[in-house]
Scaffold this motif. Structure first.
Motif, PDB file in Angstrom:
ATOM      1  N   TYR A 151     -18.532   5.634 -28.138  1.00 43.70           N
ATOM      2  CA  TYR A 151     -19.679   6.373 -27.501  1.00 43.70           C
ATOM      3  C   TYR A 151     -19.143   7.714 -26.900  1.00 43.70           C
ATOM      4  N   GLN A 152     -20.023   8.791 -26.910  1.00 37.41           N
ATOM      5  CA  GLN A 152     -20.026  10.009 -26.279  1.00 37.41           C
ATOM      6  C   GLN A 152     -20.725  10.017 -25.193  1.00 37.41           C
ATOM      7  N   HIS A 153     -20.036  10.757 -23.968  1.00 37.37           N
ATOM      8  CA  HIS A 153     -20.872  10.587 -22.405  1.00 37.37           C
ATOM      9  C   HIS A 153     -21.079  11.956 -22.398  1.00 37.37           C
ATOM     10  N   PHE A 154     -22.335  12.106 -21.596  1.00 35.90           N
ATOM     11  CA  PHE A 154     -22.620  13.186 -20.903  1.00 35.90           C
ATOM     12  C   PHE A 154     -23.498  12.701 -19.701  1.00 35.90           C
ATOM     13  N   SER A 155     -23.759  13.673 -18.772  1.00 34.37           N
ATOM     14  CA  SER A 155     -24.642  13.129 -17.271  1.00 34.37           C
ATOM     15  C   SER A 155     -25.353  14.228 -16.835  1.00 34.37           C
ATOM     16  N   ASP A 156     -26.134  13.892 -15.903  1.00 30.29           N
ATOM     17  CA  ASP A 156     -26.988  14.807 -15.041  1.00 30.29           C
ATOM     18  C   ASP A 156     -27.037  14.011 -13.617  1.00 30.29           C
ATOM     19  N   THR A 157     -27.426  14.825 -12.597  1.00 35.42           N
ATOM     20  CA  THR A 157     -27.683  14.294 -11.270  1.00 35.42           C
ATOM     21  C   THR A 157     -29.040  14.819 -10.612  1.00 35.42           C
ATOM     22  N   LEU A 158     -29.606  13.855 -10.252  1.00 37.55           N
ATOM     23  CA  LEU A 158     -30.928  14.011  -9.822  1.00 37.55           C
ATOM     24  C   LEU A 158     -30.705  14.167  -8.342  1.00 37.55           C
ATOM     25  N   LYS A 159     -31.064  15.275  -7.822  1.00 39.69           N
ATOM     26  CA  LYS A 159     -30.936  15.753  -6.292  1.00 39.69           C
ATOM     27  C   LYS A 159     -31.723  14.847  -5.393  1.00 39.69           C
ATOM     28  N   GLY A 160     -31.254  14.321  -4.533  1.00 45.26           N
ATOM     29  CA  GLY A 160     -32.032  13.424  -3.580  1.00 45.26           C
ATOM     30  C   GLY A 160     -31.970  13.972  -1.912  1.00 45.26           C
ATOM     31  N   ASP A 161     -32.640  13.348  -1.152  1.00 47.17           N
ATOM     32  CA  ASP A 161     -32.711  14.004  -0.015  1.00 47.17           C
ATOM     33  C   ASP A 161     -31.984  12.897   1.190  1.00 47.17           C
ATOM     34  N   LYS A 162     -32.696  11.952   1.604  1.00 46.39           N
ATOM     35  CA  LYS A 162     -32.287  11.094   2.361  1.00 46.39           C
ATOM     36  C   LYS A 162     -31.294  10.094   2.015  1.00 46.39           C
ATOM     37  N   THR A 163     -31.604   9.880   0.520  1.00 42.79           N
ATOM     38  CA  THR A 163     -30.618   8.846  -0.056  1.00 42.79           C
ATOM     39  C   THR A 163     -29.570   9.399  -0.819  1.00 42.79           C
ATOM     40  N   GLY A 164     -29.285  10.668  -0.804  1.00 37.53           N
ATOM     41  CA  GLY A 164     -28.268  11.359  -1.608  1.00 37.53           C
ATOM     42  C   GLY A 164     -28.718  11.408  -2.987  1.00 37.53           C
ATOM     43  N   ASP A 165     -27.736  12.283  -3.698  1.00 38.53           N
ATOM     44  CA  ASP A 165     -27.712  12.396  -5.281  1.00 38.53           C
ATOM     45  C   ASP A 165     -27.855  11.086  -5.817  1.00 38.53           C
ATOM     46  N   LEU A 166     -28.456  11.050  -7.249  1.00 37.68           N
ATOM     47  CA  LEU A 166     -28.286   9.954  -8.105  1.00 37.68           C
ATOM     48  C   LEU A 166     -27.706  10.501  -9.474  1.00 37.68           C
ATOM     49  N   THR A 167     -26.625   9.704  -9.582  1.00 32.66           N
ATOM     50  CA  THR A 167     -25.801   9.952 -10.880  1.00 32.66           C
ATOM     51  C   THR A 167     -26.633   9.326 -12.095  1.00 32.66           C
ATOM     52  N   MET A 168     -26.856  10.188 -13.203  1.00 34.68           N
ATOM     53  CA  MET A 168     -27.271   9.721 -14.270  1.00 34.68           C
ATOM     54  C   MET A 168     -26.588   9.879 -15.392  1.00 34.68           C
ATOM     55  N   ASP A 169     -25.992   9.032 -16.163  1.00 30.19           N
ATOM     56  CA  ASP A 169     -25.069   8.962 -17.397  1.00 30.19           C
ATOM     57  C   ASP A 169     -25.614   8.536 -18.320  1.00 30.19           C
ATOM     58  N   TYR A 170     -25.179   9.023 -19.644  1.00 28.76           N
ATOM     59  CA  TYR A 170     -25.715   8.702 -20.910  1.00 28.76           C
ATOM     60  C   TYR A 170     -24.584   8.548 -21.943  1.00 28.76           C
ATOM     61  N   TYR A 171     -24.749   7.630 -22.654  1.00 29.97           N
ATOM     62  CA  TYR A 171     -23.772   7.165 -23.695  1.00 29.97           C
ATOM     63  C   TYR A 171     -24.460   7.055 -25.035  1.00 29.97           C
ATOM     64  N   VAL A 172     -23.958   7.883 -26.048  1.00 33.57           N
ATOM     65  CA  VAL A 172     -24.701   7.633 -27.475  1.00 33.57           C
ATOM     66  C   VAL A 172     -23.495   7.920 -28.516  1.00 33.57           C
ATOM     67  N   LEU A 173     -23.771   7.577 -29.856  1.00 33.09           N
ATOM     68  CA  LEU A 173     -23.047   7.962 -31.003  1.00 33.09           C
ATOM     69  C   LEU A 173     -22.881   9.243 -30.932  1.00 33.09           C
ATOM     70  N   PRO A 174     -21.888  10.029 -31.621  1.00 31.14           N
ATOM     71  CA  PRO A 174     -21.596  11.244 -31.932  1.00 31.14           C
ATOM     72  C   PRO A 174     -22.558  12.048 -32.702  1.00 31.14           C
ATOM     73  N   GLY A 175     -23.124  11.246 -33.793  1.00 30.71           N
ATOM     74  CA  GLY A 175     -24.120  11.913 -34.548  1.00 30.71           C
ATOM     75  C   GLY A 175     -25.380  12.006 -33.937  1.00 30.71           C
ATOM     76  N   ASP A 176     -25.615  11.672 -32.765  1.00 34.51           N
ATOM     77  CA  ASP A 176     -26.806  11.608 -31.973  1.00 34.51           C
ATOM     78  C   ASP A 176     -26.859  12.086 -30.639  1.00 34.51           C
ATOM     79  N   LEU A 177     -25.619  12.952 -30.616  1.00 35.26           N
ATOM     80  CA  LEU A 177     -25.218  13.480 -29.245  1.00 35.26           C
ATOM     81  C   LEU A 177     -26.426  14.684 -28.864  1.00 35.26           C
ATOM     82  N   GLU A 178     -26.675  15.634 -29.780  1.00 34.98           N
ATOM     83  CA  GLU A 178     -27.671  16.676 -29.366  1.00 34.98           C
ATOM     84  C   GLU A 178     -29.160  16.004 -29.359  1.00 34.98           C
TER      85      GLU A 178
END
Length: 527
Positions: free
Chosen positions: A211-238
């Motif tokens: 697996y190759q990993h990339f990530s994002d963060t969804l900004k929150g207010d009262k509950t804080g930021d939410l981490t969003m992580d993604y795991y895919v095969l190298p050939g499908d990364l883009e």
């Protein structure tokens, strides 16, 4: 025509029944600590099971598929005796376990897990580059197909640790928050994950691959930021980086209707798999080939499906219904699937508006078979009908139309979710909530759609001489009386038919007189 439910086996009864050796204890935590060998195609290790006794007893029931070997079960330094029966494992203790006390046992096992079921259960395979790709998906087959646990739905652990040792060149992605990885010095690396919330057994997942990993963060207010992580095969990364941007809109839509993402401490993950997808808690399995719709370019046939990736939206929707709000018995799985299918329409409504949401929901109507009731037999690991998806969603939309007040509806479904999140419930709990909060007697409506195969039919008898129409419901549920909109679109009239004939005046002909079947899931018979 949908096939009838399969015959109930002894294994079904042993797994499905919440018998005395399940009911006498309450799960607290698991620590699943295993090694996976892609060459030998074996797994082995232990599950540490912590539980509190609810009554004095000297036996508990756990489960492990017969294909796997029990190496030993120990309480401290004491090796315990056990009996195996059709997948059930009855563990006996030399002394009585006392009510209110907490105990911890280590259940050691090993072997070749079986590959079966719709998505494979536990599967050793290869990715397109020939590297090992190992995955689990066992909602139907049961988690005990690959690890020892109390394999039922009613009692969930409060938290769980997952430790998976794999060859150094592979990655394991499991549920919960990534804690650490440790080089074991023998060609294997252990990946440690921590689940901070209650979790269904079948949600527990291994995803082992390059697996190759990339990530994002969804900004929150009262509950804080939410981490969003993604795991895919190298050939499908883009492709994944482009397609997975839809997860942000999904998260925003469902948080709008139901409140914060329920597993924030664990984060949200999408993990590529070679099957369609599964709602594995905080590690949602994705296999829709990085394209919109599902099973074809427009799987609902109304032009809405091509706008979004069904698997991202539906399987992630289960984080709210299925993973957070969970059924206590498989018989009531519509609480997972009917509500999550309805969440698809809420996503459409949030993104594209009410009319498109109703259009989308109307598109799934043709998929309902109405061959047997949605609710299956309880306590026997019964397989519910596929109607739990689409008929369940259509029933919920009908309920919205019955209530006929969207501000009240949004408040109701928000409160419904908030009351039952992190809980295991049954249909009776759902019905009691809506009865209490609306002040209406909705039980006959729920019963008609859930406990009977047929949907209600509005019978209309026209009398041109008196310019009138008589109407009543034909339904299986005694006392069925549900309001409905009739007449002319844009100028609807709300009536409440019962099982007795009533008459109303109308200037419309039989051909002109309509029923709002896009808002109410009913049949119509005109005479």
């Amino acid at each position: 025509m949908e096939a009838p439910p399969p015959a109930v086996t002894r294994a079904d009864v042993l797994r499905g029944a919440y018998g005395p050796y399940r009911a006498n204890n309450d799960l607290l935590s698991y620590h699943l600590d295993i090694r996976v060998d892609p060459v030998k195609e074996t797994i082995g290790g232990k599950n540490t099971i912590r539980f509190r006794m609810l009554a004095d007893g000297d036996r508990i029931q756990l489960d492990l598929h017969e294909a796997l070997k029990i190496d030993k079960i120990v309480l401290g330094s004491t090796e315990l005796k056990y009996t195996r029966d059709s997948g059930a494992v009855f563990v006996d203790f030399p002394d009585t376990l006392k009510q209110g006390q907490i105990y911890s046992i280590d259940f050691y096992y090993s072997g070749h897990p079986v590959t079966l079921g719709r998505f494979g259960g536990f599967t050793f395979s290869k990715d397109p580059d020939g590297k090992p790709w190992i995955f689990t998906s066992c909602e139907d087959e049961g988690a005990s197909i690959w690890w020892p646990n109390k394999d039922q739905w009613r009692d969930e652990v409060e938290s769980m640790e997952i430790s998976v040792a794999v060859p150094n060149d592979l990655v394991d992605v499991s549920n919960g928050r990534f804690v650490s990885k440790t080089d074991l010095g023998d060609g294997y690396t252990r990946w440690d994950w921590m689940v901070h919330y209650p979790i269904n057994n079948y949600d527990v997942a291994l995803n082992i691959g390059n697996y190759q990993h990339f990530s994002d963060t969804l900004k929150g207010d009262k509950t804080g930021d939410l981490t969003m992580d993604y795991y895919v095969l190298p050939g499908d990364l883009e492709k994944a980086k482009k397609q997975f941007t839809q997860a942000r809109g999904m998260m925003e839509a469902f948080q709008h209707y139901f409140g914060p993402y329920p597993f924030a401490a664990d984060g949200y993950k999408l993990v590529q798999v070679p099957y369609a997808g599964m709602e594995h808690q905080s590690a949602v399995a994705y296999g829709n080939h990085f394209q919109n719709s599902y099973l074809g370019p427009d799987w609902t046939g109304v032009g809405i499906s091509p706008r979004f990736d069904f698997i991202i939206i539906h399987e992630s929707g289960h984080e709210w219904f299925g993973n957070s709000v969970s059924a206590a018995d498989r018989s009531d799985m519509w609480i997972h699937e009917g509500w999550t299918t309805y969440l698809e329409t809420l996503y459409v409504e949030y993104m594209y508006g009410h009319d498109d949401a109703i259009k989308y929901l109307t598109g799934v109507r043709k998929k309902v078979q109405n061959q047997r009731p949605i609710l299956a037999e309880r306590g026997v690991n019964a397989d519910p009908t596929e109607d739990q998806y689409f008929k369940g969603a259509l029933m919920i939309n009908t309920l919205r139309s019955v209530i006929d007040d969207d501000s009240k509806w949004w408040s109701l479904i928000y409160d419904f979710y908030q009351q039952f999140k992190y809980r295991n419930i049954m249909t009776e709990d759902v019905v009691a909530f809506f009865n209490r909060e609306t002040g209406l007697e909705l039980t006959p409506i729920f019963n008609q759609y859930l406990r009977h195969a047929d949907i209600p039919t509005l019978q209309l008898f026209f009398d041109p001489a008196t310019r009138s129409v008589s109407y009543k419901w034909r339904a299986d549920e005694p006392g069925f009386a549900m309001p409905v909109l009739v007449g002319e679109k844009g100028h609807w009239q709300r009536i409440t038919p019962t099982e007795q004939w009533q008459t109303m005046k109308t200037s419309l002909t039989k051909e002109q007189f309509e029923v709002a079947t896009d808002l109410f899931y009913v049949d119509v018979a005109k005479y």
